[in-house]
Design an enzyme around this catalytic site. Structure first.
Site, PDB file in Angstrom:
ATOM      1  N   HIS A  40      -6.885   0.771  -6.935  1.00  0.00           N
ATOM      2  CA  HIS A  40      -7.298  -0.204  -5.734  1.00  0.00           C
ATOM      3  C   HIS A  40      -7.906  -1.271  -6.152  1.00  0.00           C
ATOM      4  CE1 HIS A  40      -7.715  -1.212  -1.676  1.00  0.00           C
ATOM      5  NE2 HIS A  40      -8.742  -0.450  -1.338  1.00  0.00           N
ATOM      6  N   ARG A  82     -14.184  -8.464   0.819  1.00  0.00           N
ATOM      7  CA  ARG A  82     -12.645  -7.882   0.557  1.00  0.00           C
ATOM      8  C   ARG A  82     -12.118  -9.435   1.257  1.00  0.00           C
ATOM      9  NH1 ARG A  82     -10.457  -3.182   0.499  1.00  0.00           N
ATOM     10  NH2 ARG A  82      -8.548  -4.472   0.278  1.00  0.00           N
ATOM     11  N   CYS A 110     -16.483   2.042  -0.254  1.00  0.00           N
ATOM     12  CA  CYS A 110     -15.310   1.261  -0.032  1.00  0.00           C
ATOM     13  C   CYS A 110     -14.919   1.151   1.466  1.00  0.00           C
ATOM     14  CB  CYS A 110     -14.258   1.474  -0.885  1.00  0.00           C
ATOM     15  SG  CYS A 110     -13.596   3.104  -0.735  1.00  0.00           S
ATOM     16  N   GLN A 150     -10.144  -3.674  -4.086  1.00  0.00           N
ATOM     17  CA  GLN A 150     -11.408  -3.116  -3.849  1.00  0.00           C
ATOM     18  C   GLN A 150     -12.510  -3.271  -4.756  1.00  0.00           C
ATOM     19  OE1 GLN A 150     -12.339  -1.659  -0.713  1.00  0.00           O
ATOM     20  NE2 GLN A 150     -14.363  -1.947  -1.659  1.00  0.00           N
ATOM     21  N   ASP A 190     -17.235   7.531  -2.497  1.00  0.00           N
ATOM     22  CA  ASP A 190     -15.918   7.262  -1.640  1.00  0.00           C
ATOM     23  C   ASP A 190     -15.490   8.742  -0.998  1.00  0.00           C
ATOM     24  OD1 ASP A 190     -13.305   6.121  -0.680  1.00  0.00           O
ATOM     25  OD2 ASP A 190     -12.373   6.560  -2.466  1.00  0.00           O
ATOM     26  N   ARG A 248       0.908  -1.103   0.045  1.00  0.00           N
ATOM     27  CA  ARG A 248       0.031  -0.075  -0.010  1.00  0.00           C
ATOM     28  C   ARG A 248       0.808   1.377   0.082  1.00  0.00           C
ATOM     29  NH1 ARG A 248      -5.365   1.446   3.171  1.00  0.00           N
ATOM     30  NH2 ARG A 248      -6.177   0.061   1.502  1.00  0.00           N
TER      31      ARG A 248
HETATM   32  N1   CP Z   1     -11.474  -0.060   1.662  1.00  0.00           N
HETATM   33  C1   CP Z   1     -10.243  -0.324   2.345  1.00  0.00           C
HETATM   34  O1   CP Z   1      -9.234  -0.312   1.410  1.00  0.00           O
HETATM   35  O2   CP Z   1     -10.161   0.048   3.492  1.00  0.00           O
HETATM   36  P1   CP Z   1      -8.805   0.132   4.434  1.00  0.00           P
HETATM   37  O3   CP Z   1      -8.208   1.571   3.866  1.00  0.00           O
HETATM   38  O4   CP Z   1      -9.274   0.016   5.893  1.00  0.00           O
HETATM   39  O5   CP Z   1      -7.808  -0.985   3.836  1.00  0.00           O
HETATM   40  N1  NVA Z   2      -9.651   6.830  -1.864  1.00  0.00           N
HETATM   41  C1  NVA Z   2      -9.476   6.246  -0.508  1.00  0.00           C
HETATM   42  C2  NVA Z   2      -9.561   4.723  -0.456  1.00  0.00           C
HETATM   43  C3  NVA Z   2      -9.594   4.307   0.963  1.00  0.00           C
HETATM   44  C4  NVA Z   2      -9.745   2.881   0.843  1.00  0.00           C
HETATM   45  C5  NVA Z   2      -7.852   6.600  -0.277  1.00  0.00           C
HETATM   46  O1  NVA Z   2      -7.098   6.214  -1.141  1.00  0.00           O
HETATM   47  O2  NVA Z   2      -7.763   7.068   0.955  1.00  0.00           O
END
Ligand code: CP
Ligand code: NVA
Length: 299
Positions: A132, A286, A258, A135, A218, A105
């Site tokens: 992502h 997920r 999400c 997701q 989102d 990440r």
């Molecule tokens: N939706 C999602 O990716 O959640 P987290 O940021 O908690 O992993």
């Molecule tokens: N768009 C958001 C998604 C979190 C799961 C971010 O990148 O923070």
């Protein structure tokens, strides 16, 4: 030291076929129905290299690894200092000697690409600023369960043209989803993905939502954009998902997010916890899609 291996990565949906996406979804669905536990990844280890916080992605990858007989090692940025304490390439070339896969990440998508280029083990994008994919797979499974098909479903995405939307747009044409997008000016998703997906674009949320099967939103301020929050709150006025906006969906229409949600910004609490919401099914999915991905890449 390992010999030459052909390895698969999942950085986005580029190069994946319709058949491969449906195979992952079918496998996830089967494992969900069976509450599947297996030993396919026995003795195998995946490193979770996270520059940003996470609830769902970290937990589901760890639980998925355990359900398949494997193990996950969580490595946070404070300890590893990816690109700071040590160059990205060096981290990749260390990790590949110890683990069988890396889920990363990252702030910059280029970081996950660099990891994939230098590591001889599979690399999974666990969220970058551009994509992502984990997701999007859970989103597809949730839609499939809710409507019994993906072909021809109309999904309205309202809000920021961000990583979550990019992945939805990228996978949509592979599975027959029709996406309608409404963002404020200046927050449009990547142009190339809009045209690849065949999505309908507008700046008017109501127009996008009218008669759709699902309304997806989102956060307006993604992780790493906190300095822009005040400006974003102003720019996104009129894009909040309220019960009134939700009522423009077709009668059986559902709400997706999400998570995490920023209540009072992109959505109000009663929508997330209301009868049309499927956000906790998405969160559950997920896990099942993570299991399918780990089996596919590491199995
Ligand atoms: N939706 C999602 O990716 O959640 P987290 O940021 O908690 O992993
Ligand atoms: N768009 C958001 C998604 C979190 C799961 C971010 O990148 O923070």
């Amino acid at each position: 030291m390992r010999g030459a291996v052909t390895k698969k990565d999942l950085l986005n949906f580029q190069g994946l076929t319709r058949e491969e996406v449906f195979a992952l979804l079918g496998e996830a669905r089967r494992m969900k129905e069976e509450n599947y536990r297996g030993l396919e990844l026995s003795g195998r280890v995946i490193a979770l290299l996270f520059e940003k916080p996470s609830l769902r992605t970290r937990t589901t990858l760890e639980v998925a690894a355990v359900h398949l007989g494997g193990h996950a090692v969580y490595l946070d940025q404070k300890q590893v200092g990816l690109g700071e304490r040590e160059p990205v390439r060096d981290v990749a070339k260390n990790l590949e000697r110890w683990v069988d896969g890396i889920a990363a990440r990252v702030y910059r998508h280029e970081t996950v690409e660099e990891l994939a280029r230098h590591a001889r083990v599979p690399v999974v994008n666990a969220l970058s600023d551009r994509a992502h994919p984990l997701q999007a797979l859970a989103d597809l499974l949730t839609l499939w369960e809710a409507f019994g098909t993906l072909e021809g479903l109309e999904v309205a995405y309202i809000g920021d043209g961000n990583n979550v939307l990019n992945s939805l747009l990228e996978v949509a044409p592979l599975v027959g989803l029709k996406v309608r997008v409404a963002t404020p000016k200046g927050y449009e998703p990547e142009k190339v993905l809009l045209s690849w997906s065949g999505a309908v674009f507008t700046h008017d949320p109501a127009e996008a939502v009218q008669g759709a099967h699902a309304l997806y939103t989102d956060v307006w301020t993604s992780m790493g954009q906190e300095a822009e929050r005040a400006k974003r709150l102003r720019d996104f006025q009129g894009f909040q998902v309220t019960p009134e906006l939700l009522n423009l969906l077709r009668p059986q229409g559902i709400f997706l997010h999400c998570l995490p949600a920023h209540y009072g910004e992109e959505v109000v609490e009663e929508v997330v916890h209301g009868p049309r919401s499927r956000v906790f099914d998405q969160a559950e999915n997920r896990l099942h899609t993570a299991k399918a991905v780990l089996l596919h890449l590491l199995g």
